[in-house]
Design an enzyme around this catalytic site. Structure first.
Site, PDB file in Angstrom:
ATOM      1  N   ASP A 456      -1.047  10.784   2.237  1.00 59.82           N
ATOM      2  CA  ASP A 456      -0.828  11.009   0.811  1.00 59.82           C
ATOM      3  C   ASP A 456      -0.289   9.770   0.133  1.00 59.82           C
ATOM      4  O   ASP A 456      -0.548   9.530  -1.045  1.00 59.82           O
ATOM      5  CB  ASP A 456       0.142  12.170   0.607  1.00 59.82           C
ATOM      6  CG  ASP A 456       1.495  11.902   1.269  1.00 59.82           C
ATOM      7  OD1 ASP A 456       1.500  11.341   2.378  1.00 59.82           O
ATOM      8  OD2 ASP A 456       2.531  12.270   0.696  1.00 59.82           O
ATOM      9  N   ARG A 460       6.721   5.591   1.241  1.00 60.37           N
ATOM     10  CA  ARG A 460       7.996   6.300   1.389  1.00 60.37           C
ATOM     11  C   ARG A 460       8.043   7.025   2.734  1.00 60.37           C
ATOM     12  O   ARG A 460       7.150   6.915   3.561  1.00 60.37           O
ATOM     13  CB  ARG A 460       8.188   7.268   0.228  1.00 60.37           C
ATOM     14  CG  ARG A 460       7.210   8.429   0.200  1.00 60.37           C
ATOM     15  CD  ARG A 460       7.449   9.276  -1.056  1.00 60.37           C
ATOM     16  NE  ARG A 460       6.542  10.410  -1.127  1.00 60.37           N
ATOM     17  CZ  ARG A 460       5.959  10.820  -2.251  1.00 60.37           C
ATOM     18  NH1 ARG A 460       6.170  10.170  -3.378  1.00 60.37           N
ATOM     19  NH2 ARG A 460       5.155  11.870  -2.252  1.00 60.37           N
ATOM     20  N   GLU A 462       7.128   9.609   4.184  1.00 62.94           N
ATOM     21  CA  GLU A 462       6.203  10.739   4.204  1.00 62.94           C
ATOM     22  C   GLU A 462       4.936  10.311   4.924  1.00 62.94           C
ATOM     23  O   GLU A 462       4.786  10.546   6.113  1.00 62.94           O
ATOM     24  CB  GLU A 462       5.912  11.219   2.779  1.00 62.94           C
ATOM     25  CG  GLU A 462       5.236  12.570   2.733  1.00 62.94           C
ATOM     26  CD  GLU A 462       5.301  13.176   1.333  1.00 62.94           C
ATOM     27  OE1 GLU A 462       4.576  14.148   1.102  1.00 62.94           O
ATOM     28  OE2 GLU A 462       6.069  12.674   0.477  1.00 62.94           O
ATOM     29  N   ASP A 469      -4.866  16.692  -0.445  1.00 57.79           N
ATOM     30  CA  ASP A 469      -5.259  15.377  -0.945  1.00 57.79           C
ATOM     31  C   ASP A 469      -6.584  14.952  -0.322  1.00 57.79           C
ATOM     32  O   ASP A 469      -7.464  14.390  -1.003  1.00 57.79           O
ATOM     33  CB  ASP A 469      -4.180  14.341  -0.609  1.00 57.79           C
ATOM     34  CG  ASP A 469      -2.814  14.707  -1.163  1.00 57.79           C
ATOM     35  OD1 ASP A 469      -2.349  15.818  -0.873  1.00 57.79           O
ATOM     36  OD2 ASP A 469      -2.216  13.888  -1.872  1.00 57.79           O
ATOM     37  N   TRP A 529      -5.301  23.507  -0.158  1.00 58.65           N
ATOM     38  CA  TRP A 529      -4.878  22.619   0.914  1.00 58.65           C
ATOM     39  C   TRP A 529      -5.578  23.039   2.212  1.00 58.65           C
ATOM     40  O   TRP A 529      -6.319  22.259   2.803  1.00 58.65           O
ATOM     41  CB  TRP A 529      -3.357  22.634   1.038  1.00 58.65           C
ATOM     42  CG  TRP A 529      -2.674  21.645   0.155  1.00 58.65           C
ATOM     43  CD1 TRP A 529      -1.995  20.521   0.545  1.00 58.65           C
ATOM     44  CD2 TRP A 529      -2.591  21.650  -1.285  1.00 58.65           C
ATOM     45  NE1 TRP A 529      -1.519  19.829  -0.544  1.00 58.65           N
ATOM     46  CE2 TRP A 529      -1.862  20.506  -1.683  1.00 58.65           C
ATOM     47  CE3 TRP A 529      -3.073  22.501  -2.268  1.00 58.65           C
ATOM     48  CZ2 TRP A 529      -1.608  20.200  -3.020  1.00 58.65           C
ATOM     49  CZ3 TRP A 529      -2.816  22.207  -3.601  1.00 58.65           C
ATOM     50  CH2 TRP A 529      -2.092  21.079  -3.968  1.00 58.65           C
ATOM     51  N   GLU A 740       0.688   8.721  -8.220  1.00 57.90           N
ATOM     52  CA  GLU A 740       0.900  10.134  -7.909  1.00 57.90           C
ATOM     53  C   GLU A 740       1.086  10.952  -9.181  1.00 57.90           C
ATOM     54  O   GLU A 740       0.611  12.092  -9.270  1.00 57.90           O
ATOM     55  CB  GLU A 740       2.133  10.277  -7.011  1.00 57.90           C
ATOM     56  CG  GLU A 740       2.470  11.691  -6.592  1.00 57.90           C
ATOM     57  CD  GLU A 740       3.631  11.727  -5.620  1.00 57.90           C
ATOM     58  OE1 GLU A 740       3.779  12.749  -4.922  1.00 57.90           O
ATOM     59  OE2 GLU A 740       4.391  10.742  -5.546  1.00 57.90           O
ATOM     60  N   HIS A 761      -1.406   6.698  -4.472  1.00 53.69           N
ATOM     61  CA  HIS A 761      -1.553   8.119  -4.146  1.00 53.69           C
ATOM     62  C   HIS A 761      -2.930   8.526  -4.663  1.00 53.69           C
ATOM     63  O   HIS A 761      -3.124   8.707  -5.847  1.00 53.69           O
ATOM     64  CB  HIS A 761      -0.456   8.895  -4.875  1.00 53.69           C
ATOM     65  CG  HIS A 761       0.030  10.098  -4.156  1.00 53.69           C
ATOM     66  ND1 HIS A 761       1.136  10.062  -3.337  1.00 53.69           N
ATOM     67  CD2 HIS A 761      -0.406  11.369  -4.121  1.00 53.69           C
ATOM     68  CE1 HIS A 761       1.364  11.272  -2.847  1.00 53.69           C
ATOM     69  NE2 HIS A 761       0.433  12.087  -3.303  1.00 53.69           N
TER      70      HIS A 761
END
Length: 903
Positions: A456, A460, A462, A469, A529, A740, A761
């Protein structure tokens, strides 16, 4: 003249290390004449490049198939290289010569029984300060070597060295998979790295995704506690004998100069501890431990590897208002910085990485959350030293230099761009520099986030393989690059992580069992998702004609639909559970990330869509009973959707742009409701000042739906908006990747909350599909997928004077371009690859005005058919390049002029 070229095995050029089922061949035809269609092919295999002896011969096969050709009735041997060549015949009678020779090489073709080596680990693992262990093995060669291969994998990440030279150009190997169920291995040809006499084989191990920081769990060791190496070096001698060097208790291990390396945190390196593999003091090496760990999960490499793709030079060295010295790379990128420095032994320098400078021009890292992205390097002193990291990557445009000498120069630093080595396939350019920059940003979003898994964000704490996505962007990604091997590997992990109930994790590979914060055990099965289980394999099928992947994923698709069907009291509505909804929709309530579109509405709409795609997959795969079942199920879902969310007068009960877009995109309405919804969508966009209010769910479909429902010029209006919210707003703010949030940087220079504000993103980059499919008009055919039939339907609109696009398909290059000319004339150029057919739709044309290369259509013998469709002309083409010039209908020209003025 007919030629055969671009030979591929499993999408790859001369791959080594294939498994049992990976041996499909594809090729492209070229001809100097139009309407080239293959009538037959012949494939030959040999164990030698000279083809002195034929191992297998297909004979002449009378078929037009030239992609994903199975080598039927032939079984390969493990660890064997096969050379192949192909010739083809064309319907008109031409016969090609043999193609250039290509090869593929099989791997171990097994799991536990194929591996003789031991898993080895450092006995001090977990007792040091986090340094990466360094393994080595000495061995002697006294005979002439004809070939040598290393078969290797690791728990963690590995980097191999043979005789003080790095083995291969791959990084972050063996890759990120669902480690408890699947672990890839790689194969390297090291014949040229061996030497007579003493040889030394070495390896570093890093924590990587296996046991480093990952997700929101602040603890390490998510997938396992031990970093370990499994390796076999197979040497074949000229006398026909073999020798195997295996990872086993004969190896030694020591700590290394890599004092710490972590995906999120960066890397710490002490160059004073460097030494060649043979120069380290003997007393520093310890015996290895053998780890009892399964080999049953090991599979051959599936994805293309991560490698160094390109290099960037910084464009400026800045001094911020706070006094920091900062490099500007000119591009938000993913990878690392290679740098050179000279100084005193023991001096330490640091590189900190950030995506943006704040509105005052200062270095900004708050949006990284817990990821430090810090590189620390301690000099050994003396001569010029050059360093780049080993087991970490950063997402950044700006680099803060700490401890560097005052006289640093830009050419001391190089940005190394890393991502999965996917072949670039798509290009798009137009008369608008801002739209061209948008396309650039979309492409770089893919570069930054397709690093072994579709993440994604790359900066960061993550960087996870979010399913939503991925499905939103999969078609755009497949226009830009060849993503088939990339998604093949990721979808196999998705199926491996699919729950027993059919649920799909929010991200793949799944961290559910170890996530200490957030969703915990409920970390799965949100609408849009989890639908990646259906949308992604179907899209890869359409773009590449890959029936095998569709068949592999078919059971996963069915289980996902069954999971939804079992939710709640009504099997035809999905109105239970957690859902992200229209994530980051601009119509959300204050302090909410979830848009205003009812989540049950979104869930049921995607339920219907996944069922419709699963029905199509059943038809393709010949499962007639399944197709009938899903057809009826889809009818029931649509009826329930209409009862629940559409009023008797045909009005959508959920008054958002996204709600109207999904109903139209997924064909959930009767004719009366559809007409009303089309009109209402236009009004909703107009009421928003001709701006979008959609989030992650609605945005990918917004412009395609507008173009398909008579609002095409409104879609152009949305594209060309430059104020917030819009795609070009980000461009005008200096973005070099997709953000994002629509307002990651607000118009007053302030920033969205640091908790979740990535500037790389790719989800909103899904507008790229619309640029290729609608503006340039390049599309495939679901009944003849992989661009076996090419549809060219360019849709000019206000604000553009010309567009040029091309796409390298499995069959060859497709091109589409259009230009506005004087006197209301349009010029359209197309290229249809050999062994395909195409259709082109000329908008606003009359047959009488259309010329092809200066000739009226009725005088062009190699055009198959010409049809009039309203105010358009559709032409059926064979392969070849064509140039059409025609006069646009005056009514269409007047509308265009008015719209250009309004924009």
């Amino acid at each position: 003249m007919l030629t055969v070229s671009h030979l591929r095995c499993e999408y790859k050029i001369n791959p080594i290390g294939l498994d049992m089922k990976s041996r499909r061949l594809s090729w492209k035809l070229q001809s100097d004449r139009r309407n080239c269609v293959q009538s037959a092919y012949q494939i030959q295999l040999s164990l030698t490049e000279s083809f002195e002896q034929i191992e297998w011969d297909s004979g002449k096969k009378n078929t037009d198939q030239s992609i994903h050709v199975e080598l039927d009735h032939w079984l390969p041997n493990a660890r064997t290289r096969y050379y192949y060549r192909i010739r083809a015949w064309e319907v008109a009678g031409d016969e090609s010569s043999w193609s250039d020779t290509a090869f593929f090489e099989m791997g171990l073709m097994g799991s536990r029984n194929a591996w003789k080596a031991d898993w080895i680990k450092a006995p001090f693992d977990g007792e040091t300060d986090g340094s990466c262990p360094r393994f080595h093995r000495l061995f002697n060669l006294q005979k002439s070597v004809t070939s040598a291969r290393i078969y290797v994998t690791a728990l963690g990440l590995y980097e191999l060295h043979l005789n003080n030279r790095r083995v291969g150009q791959d990084y972050f190997t063996p890759g990120w998979t669902s480690y408890g169920k699947r672990l890839q291995y790689q194969v390297y040809d090291v014949t040229d790295l061996l030497q007579n006499g003493e040889n030394i084989l070495g390896a570093y191990l890093g924590d990587g995704w296996y046991r480093g920081h990952l997700g929101w769990n602040k603890e390490q060791k998510i997938f396992g506690t031990d970093a370990a190496l499994l390796l076999e070096l197979h040497i074949r001698y000229a006398d026909g004998s073999e020798e195997h060097i295996l990872s086993n208790p004969d190896w030694k291990v020591a700590t290394s100069a890599i004092r710490m390396s972590d995906i999120y945190m960066g890397e710490t390196y002490d160059a004073r501890m460097e030494s060649n593999w043979t120069d380290a003091p003997t007393e520093n090496w310890s015996p290895v431990d053998v780890l009892d760990y399964t080999k049953d999960i090991i599979v051959a490499q599936e994805n293309v590897p991560v490698t160094q793709i390109e290099h960037l030079q910084p464009i400026a060295l800045l001094t911020t208002p706070q006094g920091d010295r900062v490099l500007d790379m000119g591009q938000n990128m993913v990878g690392w910085v290679r740098f050179s420095i000279q100084g005193e032994a023991g001096h330490t320098v640091e590189l900190r990485h950030a995506e943006i400078l704040d509105h005052e021009g200062n270095f900004y890292i708050e949006n990284l959350r817990g990821a430090t992205q810090c590189i620390r390097y301690t000099l050994k002193g003396g001569e010029l030293e050059t360093y780049e990291p080993h087991f970490t990557f950063q997402g950044f445009r700006y680099v803060k230099l700490i401890g560097f000498p005052d006289d640093v120069h830009l050419n001391d630093f190089t940005g190394v761009v890393l991502h999965s080595d996917m072949e670039r396939t798509g290009n798009f350019a137009c008369s608008s520099p801002l739209v061209n920059q948008l396309h650039h940003n979309i492409l770089w979003g893919q570069k930054g986030n397709f690093l072994d898994v579709p993440t994604d964000c790359p900066q960061r704490d993550e960087r996870l393989g979010w399913t939503g996505d991925a499905q939103m962007f999969v078609r755009t990604a497949s226009y830009l690059m060849n993503t088939a091997p990339f998604f093949t590997k990721w979808l196999r992990d998705l199926e491996a992580d699919q729950g027993e109930d059919g649920g799909i994790p929010f991200f793949v590979p799944d961290l559910r069992s170890s996530t200490s914060e957030g969703w915990g055990d409920t970390n799965h099965s949100s609408a849009a998702w989890g639908d990646a289980a259906v949308i992604c394999p179907w899209t890869i099928y359409e773009m590449y004609g890959d029936t095998r992947l569709l068949a592999e994923q078919y059971d996963s698709m069915k289980r996902w639909v069954s999971y939804i069907h079992a939710q709640g009291d009504n099997p035809y509505l999905w109105n239970t559970g957690f859902h992200f909804g229209d994530w980051l929709g601009l119509d959300s309530k204050p302090d909410s990330y979830i848009g205003a579109t009812d989540k049950d509405y979104v869930a049921t709409a995607f339920y219907a869509y996944s069922v419709s795609l699963t029905r199509k997959a059943a038809e393709v795969l010949g499962h007639a009973d399944d197709a009938a079942y899903y057809d009826k199920l889809h009818d029931n879902i649509v009826a329930a959707f209409q009862d629940e969310f559409v009023t008797p007068s045909g009005k959508i009960a959920v008054p958002t742009q996204t709600a109207h877009v999904l109903a139209l995109q997924f064909d959930l309405l009767d004719s009366k409701a559809r007409k009303r919804t089309i009109d209402q969508l236009g009004k909703l966009v107009a009421d928003a000042g001709n701006h979008l209010t959609t989030g992650f769910v609605g945005t990918p479909y917004l412009n395609p739906v507008l173009s398909d429902t008579g609002h095409h010029n409104l879609a152009y209006t949305l594209l060309f908006q430059e104020d917030y919210p819009s795609w070009l707003y980000q461009v005008t703010q200096g973005a070099t990747t997709v953000w994002e949030h629509w307002d990651g940087i607000r118009e007053d220079g302030s920033l969205w909350s640091a908790d979740m504000n990535s500037f790389n993103h790719y989800a909103y980059g899904a507008i790229g599909e619309w640029l290729y499919r609608y503006v340039a008009g390049i599309n495939t055919d679901e009944h003849q997928p992989g661009f076996r039939i090419v549809h060219i339907e360019p849709k000019p609109g206000p604000g553009l004077e010309w567009v040029e696009a091309n796409l390298e398909t499995m069959y060859g290059p497709v091109a589409s371009s259009w230009y506005r000319r004087e006197n209301n004339k349009m010029e359209v150029r197309v290229t249809i690859p050999a062994n395909t057919t195409g259709t082109i739709l000329l908008p606003g044309a009359e047959v009488q005005t259309v010329l092809e290369n200066g000739k009226p259509l009725d005088q062009v013998s190699d055009i198959h058919d010409v049809q009039t469709q309203g105010s358009d002309v559709r032409i059926v083409l064979g392969s070849g390049s064509y140039q059409f010039i025609y006069k646009v209908l005056e009514a269409d020209q007047e509308v265009h002029a008015q719209q250009v003025e309004s924009v």
